[in-house]
Motif scaffolding. Structure first.
Motif, PDB file in Angstrom:
ATOM      1  N   GLY A  91       0.780  -1.228   0.000  1.00 19.05           N
ATOM      2  CA  GLY A  91       0.000   0.000   0.000  1.00 19.05           C
ATOM      3  C   GLY A  91       0.812   1.279   0.000  1.00 19.05           C
ATOM      4  O   GLY A  91       0.253   2.370   0.064  1.00 19.05           O
ATOM      5  N   TYR A  92       2.139   1.159  -0.070  1.00 14.00           N
ATOM      6  CA  TYR A  92       3.006   2.334  -0.005  1.00 14.00           C
ATOM      7  C   TYR A  92       4.041   2.299  -1.123  1.00 14.00           C
ATOM      8  O   TYR A  92       4.379   1.237  -1.639  1.00 14.00           O
ATOM      9  N   THR A  93       4.587   3.465  -1.453  1.00 15.46           N
ATOM     10  CA  THR A  93       5.662   3.597  -2.424  1.00 15.46           C
ATOM     11  C   THR A  93       6.899   4.118  -1.703  1.00 15.46           C
ATOM     12  O   THR A  93       6.810   5.085  -0.936  1.00 15.46           O
ATOM     13  N   LEU A  94       8.043   3.475  -1.946  1.00 16.53           N
ATOM     14  CA  LEU A  94       9.305   3.914  -1.370  1.00 16.53           C
ATOM     15  C   LEU A  94       9.748   5.191  -2.076  1.00 16.53           C
ATOM     16  O   LEU A  94       9.890   5.222  -3.288  1.00 16.53           O
ATOM     17  N   THR A  95       9.957   6.264  -1.298  1.00 21.13           N
ATOM     18  CA  THR A  95      10.351   7.548  -1.878  1.00 21.13           C
ATOM     19  C   THR A  95      11.830   7.852  -1.667  1.00 21.13           C
ATOM     20  O   THR A  95      12.337   8.827  -2.202  1.00 21.13           O
ATOM     21  N   GLY A  96      12.523   7.049  -0.870  1.00 21.53           N
ATOM     22  CA  GLY A  96      13.938   7.270  -0.600  1.00 21.53           C
ATOM     23  C   GLY A  96      14.287   6.829   0.803  1.00 21.53           C
ATOM     24  O   GLY A  96      13.541   6.059   1.433  1.00 21.53           O
ATOM     25  N   TYR A  97      15.407   7.317   1.309  1.00 25.91           N
ATOM     26  CA  TYR A  97      15.879   6.969   2.645  1.00 25.91           C
ATOM     27  C   TYR A  97      16.309   8.229   3.373  1.00 25.91           C
ATOM     28  O   TYR A  97      16.899   9.128   2.773  1.00 25.91           O
ATOM     29  N   LYS A  98      16.037   8.278   4.655  1.00 24.36           N
ATOM     30  CA  LYS A  98      16.550   9.348   5.506  1.00 24.36           C
ATOM     31  C   LYS A  98      17.853   8.831   6.105  1.00 24.36           C
ATOM     32  O   LYS A  98      17.878   7.749   6.696  1.00 24.36           O
ATOM     33  N   LEU A  99      18.930   9.599   5.955  1.00 22.91           N
ATOM     34  CA  LEU A  99      20.231   9.216   6.494  1.00 22.91           C
ATOM     35  C   LEU A  99      20.490   9.983   7.778  1.00 22.91           C
ATOM     36  O   LEU A  99      20.272  11.190   7.836  1.00 22.91           O
ATOM     37  N   THR A 100      20.935   9.257   8.804  1.00 27.28           N
ATOM     38  CA  THR A 100      21.333   9.889  10.057  1.00 27.28           C
ATOM     39  C   THR A 100      22.630   9.259  10.546  1.00 27.28           C
ATOM     40  O   THR A 100      22.933   8.110  10.234  1.00 27.28           O
ATOM     41  N   ASN A 101      23.370  10.037  11.312  1.00 26.15           N
ATOM     42  CA  ASN A 101      24.579   9.555  11.975  1.00 26.15           C
ATOM     43  C   ASN A 101      24.108   8.627  13.087  1.00 26.15           C
ATOM     44  O   ASN A 101      23.359   9.040  13.967  1.00 26.15           O
ATOM     45  N   SER A 102      24.505   7.352  13.047  1.00 34.37           N
ATOM     46  CA  SER A 102      24.037   6.374  14.038  1.00 34.37           C
ATOM     47  C   SER A 102      24.470   6.727  15.453  1.00 34.37           C
ATOM     48  O   SER A 102      23.794   6.355  16.412  1.00 34.37           O
ATOM     49  N   ASN A 103      25.574   7.437  15.612  1.00 28.41           N
ATOM     50  CA  ASN A 103      26.048   7.809  16.946  1.00 28.41           C
ATOM     51  C   ASN A 103      25.293   8.997  17.521  1.00 28.41           C
ATOM     52  O   ASN A 103      24.894   8.979  18.674  1.00 28.41           O
ATOM     53  N   SER A 104      25.100  10.031  16.712  1.00 26.05           N
ATOM     54  CA  SER A 104      24.529  11.284  17.233  1.00 26.05           C
ATOM     55  C   SER A 104      23.080  11.517  16.832  1.00 26.05           C
ATOM     56  O   SER A 104      22.414  12.359  17.413  1.00 26.05           O
ATOM     57  N   GLY A 105      22.600  10.813  15.811  1.00 24.32           N
ATOM     58  CA  GLY A 105      21.253  11.052  15.307  1.00 24.32           C
ATOM     59  C   GLY A 105      21.174  12.228  14.357  1.00 24.32           C
ATOM     60  O   GLY A 105      20.108  12.541  13.835  1.00 24.32           O
ATOM     61  N   SER A 106      22.294  12.892  14.105  1.00 22.47           N
ATOM     62  CA  SER A 106      22.321  14.069  13.237  1.00 22.47           C
ATOM     63  C   SER A 106      22.054  13.685  11.784  1.00 22.47           C
ATOM     64  O   SER A 106      22.584  12.692  11.284  1.00 22.47           O
ATOM     65  N   ALA A 107      21.251  14.499  11.109  1.00 22.47           N
ATOM     66  CA  ALA A 107      21.000  14.297   9.684  1.00 22.47           C
ATOM     67  C   ALA A 107      21.969  15.103   8.831  1.00 22.47           C
ATOM     68  O   ALA A 107      21.948  14.999   7.610  1.00 22.47           O
ATOM     69  N   THR A 108      22.824  15.909   9.474  1.00 20.44           N
ATOM     70  CA  THR A 108      23.767  16.726   8.721  1.00 20.44           C
ATOM     71  C   THR A 108      25.216  16.274   8.911  1.00 20.44           C
ATOM     72  O   THR A 108      26.025  16.426   8.010  1.00 20.44           O
ATOM     73  N   ASP A 109      25.551  15.717  10.072  1.00 21.88           N
ATOM     74  CA  ASP A 109      26.913  15.233  10.328  1.00 21.88           C
ATOM     75  C   ASP A 109      27.003  13.771   9.897  1.00 21.88           C
ATOM     76  O   ASP A 109      26.855  12.864  10.704  1.00 21.88           O
ATOM     77  N   LEU A 110      27.223  13.562   8.593  1.00 26.20           N
ATOM     78  CA  LEU A 110      27.244  12.208   8.034  1.00 26.20           C
ATOM     79  C   LEU A 110      28.652  11.751   7.698  1.00 26.20           C
ATOM     80  O   LEU A 110      28.843  10.732   7.029  1.00 26.20           O
ATOM     81  N   GLY A 111      29.652  12.472   8.156  1.00 26.60           N
ATOM     82  CA  GLY A 111      31.040  12.070   7.958  1.00 26.60           C
ATOM     83  C   GLY A 111      31.441  11.932   6.510  1.00 26.60           C
ATOM     84  O   GLY A 111      32.299  11.119   6.168  1.00 26.60           O
ATOM     85  N   GLY A 112      30.800  12.698   5.626  1.00 24.79           N
ATOM     86  CA  GLY A 112      31.147  12.642   4.210  1.00 24.79           C
ATOM     87  C   GLY A 112      30.467  11.512   3.447  1.00 24.79           C
ATOM     88  O   GLY A 112      30.756  11.305   2.270  1.00 24.79           O
ATOM     89  N   ALA A 113      29.568  10.766   4.089  1.00 22.82           N
ATOM     90  CA  ALA A 113      28.845   9.701   3.384  1.00 22.82           C
ATOM     91  C   ALA A 113      28.028  10.316   2.252  1.00 22.82           C
ATOM     92  O   ALA A 113      27.492  11.422   2.377  1.00 22.82           O
TER      93      ALA A 113
END
Length: 189
Positions: A91-113
């Motif tokens: 019943g749903y369409t995949l639109t993408g993925y949200k990336l977060t830093n697993s240690n801090s939860g930050s969506a901006t500090d991705l270590g260059g990923a």
């Protein structure tokens, strides 16, 4: 020698100073270096590339290849790529993925990923940076159109209606009519 500098390199752990670029003898703090015996000496930094444990959270979906709803863990070294296979959710369409830093939860500090997503195939690729990453599937509920059929109604109509998957909604009022013609036969009476 007493004070060797300790260098840093993004994505790597310093293993020490060595007498050769590959192999050689490790030279550490407190090692006596006799210039008269050795002459000029070049020391080479040796490094171990870091590995990071990443997660793919299907967020209510499942992996298309085997139906697994588990969070997938995988280890990658800095700058290695990892394919992210298609996920599905009824019943749903995949639109993408949200990336977060697993240690801090930050969506901006991705270590260059770096993550790329192909919306046509619903697959992606993660180029590992210098922090562990959590990729959380993002979903959009599908919309469906329901057409109503009077099934031999003799008149009226009922407008089509759009529904969003897994969202309660009332049906349109039935506008179809069934008309009958009644003929009376008095049978001479």
């Amino acid at each position: 020698y007493q004070n060797f500098p300790v260098p840093t390199r993004t994505g790597y752990t310093f293993d020490g100073w060595y007498t050769k670029a590959s192999g050689g003898t490790r030279v550490s703090q407190g090692t006596t270096v006799n210039k008269t015996t050795l002459g000029d000496l070049t020391l080479y930094a040796h490094w171990t590339i870091n590995s990071y444990t990443n997660k793919v959270d299907p967020n209510g979906g499942y992996r298309a290849s085997d139906g697994s709803t588990d969070v997938i863990l995988f280890d990658r070294k800095c700058d290695e790529n990892e394919p992210i296979n298609e996920r599905r959710r009824t019943g749903y369409t995949l639109t993408g993925y949200k990336l977060t830093n697993s240690n801090s939860g930050s969506a901006t500090d991705l270590g260059g990923a770096v993550f790329t997503f192909d919306p046509s195939t619903k697959t992606g690729s993660l180029k590992q940076g210098t922090v562990p990453i959590t990729l959380t599937a993002q979903w959009k509920a599908n919309t469906y159109t329901v057409n109503f059929n009077g099934n031999s109604a003799t008149g009226g109509s009922t407008a089509s209606q759009n529904f969003v998957y897994d969202t309660a909604q009332n049906l349109n009022s039935n506008g179809f009519q069934q008309k009958y013609t009644v003929t009376y036969d008095r049978n001479d009476g």
